[in-house]
Motif scaffolding. Structure first.
Motif, PDB file in Angstrom:
ATOM      1  N   MET A 128       0.825  -1.199   0.000  1.00 14.79           N
ATOM      2  CA  MET A 128       0.000   0.000   0.000  1.00 14.79           C
ATOM      3  C   MET A 128       0.866   1.259   0.000  1.00 14.79           C
ATOM      4  O   MET A 128       0.429   2.299  -0.480  1.00 14.79           O
ATOM      5  N   GLY A 129       2.079   1.146   0.500  1.00 16.07           N
ATOM      6  CA  GLY A 129       2.977   2.296   0.458  1.00 16.07           C
ATOM      7  C   GLY A 129       3.282   2.716  -0.972  1.00 16.07           C
ATOM      8  O   GLY A 129       3.311   3.912  -1.287  1.00 16.07           O
ATOM      9  N   ALA A 130       3.494   1.734  -1.845  1.00 11.19           N
ATOM     10  CA  ALA A 130       3.767   2.034  -3.260  1.00 11.19           C
ATOM     11  C   ALA A 130       2.528   2.627  -3.927  1.00 11.19           C
ATOM     12  O   ALA A 130       2.648   3.529  -4.772  1.00 11.19           O
ATOM     13  N   VAL A 131       1.359   2.153  -3.559  1.00 12.48           N
ATOM     14  CA  VAL A 131       0.114   2.702  -4.113  1.00 12.48           C
ATOM     15  C   VAL A 131      -0.025   4.155  -3.682  1.00 12.48           C
ATOM     16  O   VAL A 131      -0.302   5.042  -4.503  1.00 12.48           O
ATOM     17  N   THR A 132       0.168   4.420  -2.408  1.00  7.77           N
ATOM     18  CA  THR A 132       0.050   5.781  -1.893  1.00  7.77           C
ATOM     19  C   THR A 132       1.044   6.716  -2.572  1.00  7.77           C
ATOM     20  O   THR A 132       0.685   7.837  -2.960  1.00  7.77           O
ATOM     21  N   ALA A 133       2.273   6.261  -2.744  1.00  4.59           N
ATOM     22  CA  ALA A 133       3.286   7.093  -3.407  1.00  4.59           C
ATOM     23  C   ALA A 133       2.865   7.415  -4.840  1.00  4.59           C
ATOM     24  O   ALA A 133       3.019   8.550  -5.299  1.00  4.59           O
ATOM     25  N   ALA A 134       2.312   6.443  -5.541  1.00  7.46           N
ATOM     26  CA  ALA A 134       1.869   6.670  -6.919  1.00  7.46           C
ATOM     27  C   ALA A 134       0.678   7.625  -6.961  1.00  7.46           C
ATOM     28  O   ALA A 134       0.606   8.491  -7.840  1.00  7.46           O
ATOM     29  N   VAL A 135      -0.233   7.494  -6.024  1.00  2.00           N
ATOM     30  CA  VAL A 135      -1.393   8.386  -5.974  1.00  2.00           C
ATOM     31  C   VAL A 135      -0.936   9.826  -5.732  1.00  2.00           C
ATOM     32  O   VAL A 135      -1.428  10.762  -6.372  1.00  2.00           O
ATOM     33  N   VAL A 136       0.027  10.009  -4.848  1.00  2.00           N
ATOM     34  CA  VAL A 136       0.563  11.344  -4.581  1.00  2.00           C
ATOM     35  C   VAL A 136       1.192  11.917  -5.851  1.00  2.00           C
ATOM     36  O   VAL A 136       1.032  13.103  -6.152  1.00  2.00           O
ATOM     37  N   LEU A 137       1.892  11.080  -6.616  1.00  2.00           N
ATOM     38  CA  LEU A 137       2.447  11.524  -7.903  1.00  2.00           C
ATOM     39  C   LEU A 137       1.345  12.060  -8.804  1.00  2.00           C
ATOM     40  O   LEU A 137       1.481  13.120  -9.407  1.00  2.00           O
ATOM     41  N   GLY A 138       0.263  11.304  -8.911  1.00  2.00           N
ATOM     42  CA  GLY A 138      -0.855  11.716  -9.754  1.00  2.00           C
ATOM     43  C   GLY A 138      -1.483  13.006  -9.284  1.00  2.00           C
ATOM     44  O   GLY A 138      -1.820  13.876 -10.085  1.00  2.00           O
ATOM     45  N   GLN A 139      -1.622  13.160  -7.972  1.00  2.00           N
ATOM     46  CA  GLN A 139      -2.229  14.365  -7.425  1.00  2.00           C
ATOM     47  C   GLN A 139      -1.338  15.584  -7.616  1.00  2.00           C
ATOM     48  O   GLN A 139      -1.816  16.710  -7.627  1.00  2.00           O
ATOM     49  N   SER A 140      -0.040  15.347  -7.798  1.00  2.00           N
ATOM     50  CA  SER A 140       0.888  16.459  -8.011  1.00  2.00           C
ATOM     51  C   SER A 140       0.992  16.836  -9.487  1.00  2.00           C
ATOM     52  O   SER A 140       1.784  17.694  -9.854  1.00  2.00           O
ATOM     53  N   GLY A 141       0.191  16.164 -10.333  1.00  2.00           N
ATOM     54  CA  GLY A 141       0.186  16.489 -11.750  1.00  2.00           C
ATOM     55  C   GLY A 141       1.009  15.554 -12.612  1.00  2.00           C
ATOM     56  O   GLY A 141       1.034  15.688 -13.832  1.00  2.00           O
ATOM     57  N   GLN A 142       1.670  14.596 -12.017  1.00  2.00           N
ATOM     58  CA  GLN A 142       2.502  13.654 -12.752  1.00  2.00           C
ATOM     59  C   GLN A 142       1.682  12.403 -13.087  1.00  2.00           C
ATOM     60  O   GLN A 142       1.981  11.294 -12.663  1.00  2.00           O
ATOM     61  N   ARG A 143       0.639  12.619 -13.870  1.00  2.00           N
ATOM     62  CA  ARG A 143      -0.340  11.575 -14.179  1.00  2.00           C
ATOM     63  C   ARG A 143       0.291  10.372 -14.877  1.00  2.00           C
ATOM     64  O   ARG A 143      -0.007   9.234 -14.534  1.00  2.00           O
ATOM     65  N   ALA A 144       1.111  10.603 -15.864  1.00  3.56           N
ATOM     66  CA  ALA A 144       1.699   9.490 -16.624  1.00  3.56           C
ATOM     67  C   ALA A 144       2.593   8.631 -15.730  1.00  3.56           C
ATOM     68  O   ALA A 144       2.522   7.397 -15.782  1.00  3.56           O
ATOM     69  N   GLN A 145       3.398   9.275 -14.896  1.00  2.00           N
ATOM     70  CA  GLN A 145       4.263   8.518 -13.986  1.00  2.00           C
ATOM     71  C   GLN A 145       3.433   7.727 -12.975  1.00  2.00           C
ATOM     72  O   GLN A 145       3.747   6.580 -12.665  1.00  2.00           O
ATOM     73  N   ALA A 146       2.383   8.359 -12.461  1.00  2.00           N
ATOM     74  CA  ALA A 146       1.514   7.675 -11.507  1.00  2.00           C
ATOM     75  C   ALA A 146       0.823   6.491 -12.167  1.00  2.00           C
ATOM     76  O   ALA A 146       0.761   5.394 -11.596  1.00  2.00           O
ATOM     77  N   ARG A 147       0.315   6.705 -13.383  1.00  2.00           N
ATOM     78  CA  ARG A 147      -0.351   5.627 -14.114  1.00  2.00           C
ATOM     79  C   ARG A 147       0.625   4.478 -14.370  1.00  2.00           C
ATOM     80  O   ARG A 147       0.281   3.307 -14.177  1.00  2.00           O
ATOM     81  N   ASP A 148       1.845   4.796 -14.779  1.00  2.00           N
ATOM     82  CA  ASP A 148       2.846   3.753 -15.025  1.00  2.00           C
ATOM     83  C   ASP A 148       3.163   2.972 -13.751  1.00  2.00           C
ATOM     84  O   ASP A 148       3.270   1.744 -13.782  1.00  2.00           O
ATOM     85  N   ALA A 149       3.300   3.676 -12.640  1.00  3.22           N
ATOM     86  CA  ALA A 149       3.611   3.009 -11.367  1.00  3.22           C
ATOM     87  C   ALA A 149       2.468   2.100 -10.928  1.00  3.22           C
ATOM     88  O   ALA A 149       2.703   0.947 -10.518  1.00  3.22           O
ATOM     89  N   LEU A 150       1.245   2.592 -11.036  1.00  7.22           N
ATOM     90  CA  LEU A 150       0.095   1.773 -10.630  1.00  7.22           C
ATOM     91  C   LEU A 150      -0.123   0.607 -11.593  1.00  7.22           C
ATOM     92  O   LEU A 150      -0.489  -0.497 -11.161  1.00  7.22           O
ATOM     93  N   THR A 151       0.116   0.825 -12.871  1.00  5.86           N
ATOM     94  CA  THR A 151      -0.025  -0.258 -13.852  1.00  5.86           C
ATOM     95  C   THR A 151       1.005  -1.353 -13.576  1.00  5.86           C
ATOM     96  O   THR A 151       0.694  -2.545 -13.685  1.00  5.86           O
ATOM     97  N   ALA A 152       2.211  -0.958 -13.206  1.00  9.66           N
ATOM     98  CA  ALA A 152       3.236  -1.951 -12.858  1.00  9.66           C
ATOM     99  C   ALA A 152       2.818  -2.751 -11.624  1.00  9.66           C
ATOM    100  O   ALA A 152       2.992  -3.978 -11.578  1.00  9.66           O
ATOM    101  N   LEU A 153       2.236  -2.069 -10.642  1.00  6.16           N
ATOM    102  CA  LEU A 153       1.744  -2.777  -9.460  1.00  6.16           C
ATOM    103  C   LEU A 153       0.618  -3.737  -9.836  1.00  6.16           C
ATOM    104  O   LEU A 153       0.555  -4.861  -9.329  1.00  6.16           O
ATOM    105  N   TRP A 154      -0.271  -3.288 -10.729  1.00  3.99           N
ATOM    106  CA  TRP A 154      -1.350  -4.166 -11.187  1.00  3.99           C
ATOM    107  C   TRP A 154      -0.759  -5.409 -11.851  1.00  3.99           C
ATOM    108  O   TRP A 154      -1.249  -6.526 -11.644  1.00  3.99           O
ATOM    109  N   GLY A 155       0.279  -5.233 -12.627  1.00  2.00           N
ATOM    110  CA  GLY A 155       0.928  -6.363 -13.283  1.00  2.00           C
ATOM    111  C   GLY A 155       1.480  -7.370 -12.292  1.00  2.00           C
ATOM    112  O   GLY A 155       1.463  -8.576 -12.554  1.00  2.00           O
ATOM    113  N   ARG A 156       1.945  -6.903 -11.152  1.00  2.00           N
ATOM    114  CA  ARG A 156       2.461  -7.813 -10.118  1.00  2.00           C
ATOM    115  C   ARG A 156       1.328  -8.515  -9.389  1.00  2.00           C
ATOM    116  O   ARG A 156       1.442  -9.670  -9.009  1.00  2.00           O
ATOM    117  N   ILE A 157       0.216  -7.814  -9.184  1.00  2.00           N
ATOM    118  CA  ILE A 157      -0.912  -8.378  -8.426  1.00  2.00           C
ATOM    119  C   ILE A 157      -1.794  -9.234  -9.330  1.00  2.00           C
ATOM    120  O   ILE A 157      -2.195 -10.329  -8.949  1.00  2.00           O
TER     121      ILE A 157
END
Length: 154
Positions: free
Chosen positions: A1-30
C-alpha cells in the motif's frame, strides 16, 4: 500500500503518466486474481489517471468487480474502520459518471441508483458529503443531458 500511496501522490501532483505507469506496474504484479483489496484500490485510482473515458470505464468496472470479492475482514487489515459497503457508493458513482460522459444514460442512471441505495452506509463526514454531493452533481448533469467532465470530478 505504500507504493500505491506514493503513486497516488504523484498523480495528485500532476505527474499523471508517472503515476499511471507506477500503478499499472503494481497491477501487473498483483494481477486479476490477486488480493481483492489491492485490486479494488489500484483499479479505483487507475481509473482516474486514464486518458480516455473508455479506459476509465474499464478500470472503474474492475474496481467494482474487485469490491465484490472483498470482505470487511480483509479491508480492515489495512484500516480497522473500513467496511466494503462503504466503498460501494463511490464505486457506483464513478461508474455513473463515466457512463454519463459516454452517453450511456440508462447505465448511468442504473449506477446512480445503486450509489443512492448504498449512500446511507457513508459516514457523516467530509468524505460522505463529497460522495453525496457527487451523486447530486452527476444526477443534475444527467438531467441536463451533459456528457462533459464535471468541474468537481466524483
Amino acid at each position: 500500500m505504500g507504493a500505491v500511496t506514493a503513486a497516488v501522490v504523484l498523480g495528485q501532483s500532476g505527474q499523471r503518466a508517472q503515476a499511471r505507469d507506477a500503478l499499472t506496474a503494481l497491477w501487473g504484479r498483483i494481477g486479476v486474481a490477486g488480493d481483492a483489496f489491492h485490486r479494488c484500490v489500484l483499479a479505483h485510482y487507475l481509473a482516474d489517471l486514464q486518458d480516455t473515458v473508455e479506459a476509465e470505464l474499464h478500470w472503474d468496472e474492475r474496481a467494482l468487480a474487485a469490491a465484490t470479492d472483498l470482505s470487511d475482514e480483509r479491508a480492515q487489515q489495512y484500516d480497522s474502520s473500513f467496511k466494503v459497503r462503504g466503498f460501494l457508493p463511490s464505486l457506483h458513482l464513478n461508474l455513473a459518471d463515466v457512463h454519463r460522459r459516454l452517453g450511456n444514460t440508462g447505465l448511468a442512471r442504473d449506477q446512480l441508483a445503486a450509489a443512492g441505495e448504498s449512500v446511507h452506509q457513508l459516514p457523516d463526514d467530509s468524505y460522505g458529503e463529497m460522495i453525496r454531493s457527487g451523486i447530486d452533481s452527476v444526477s443534475q448533469a444527467l438531467d441536463a443531458g451533459s456528457t462533459q467532465r464535471l468541474a468537481a470530478h466524483p
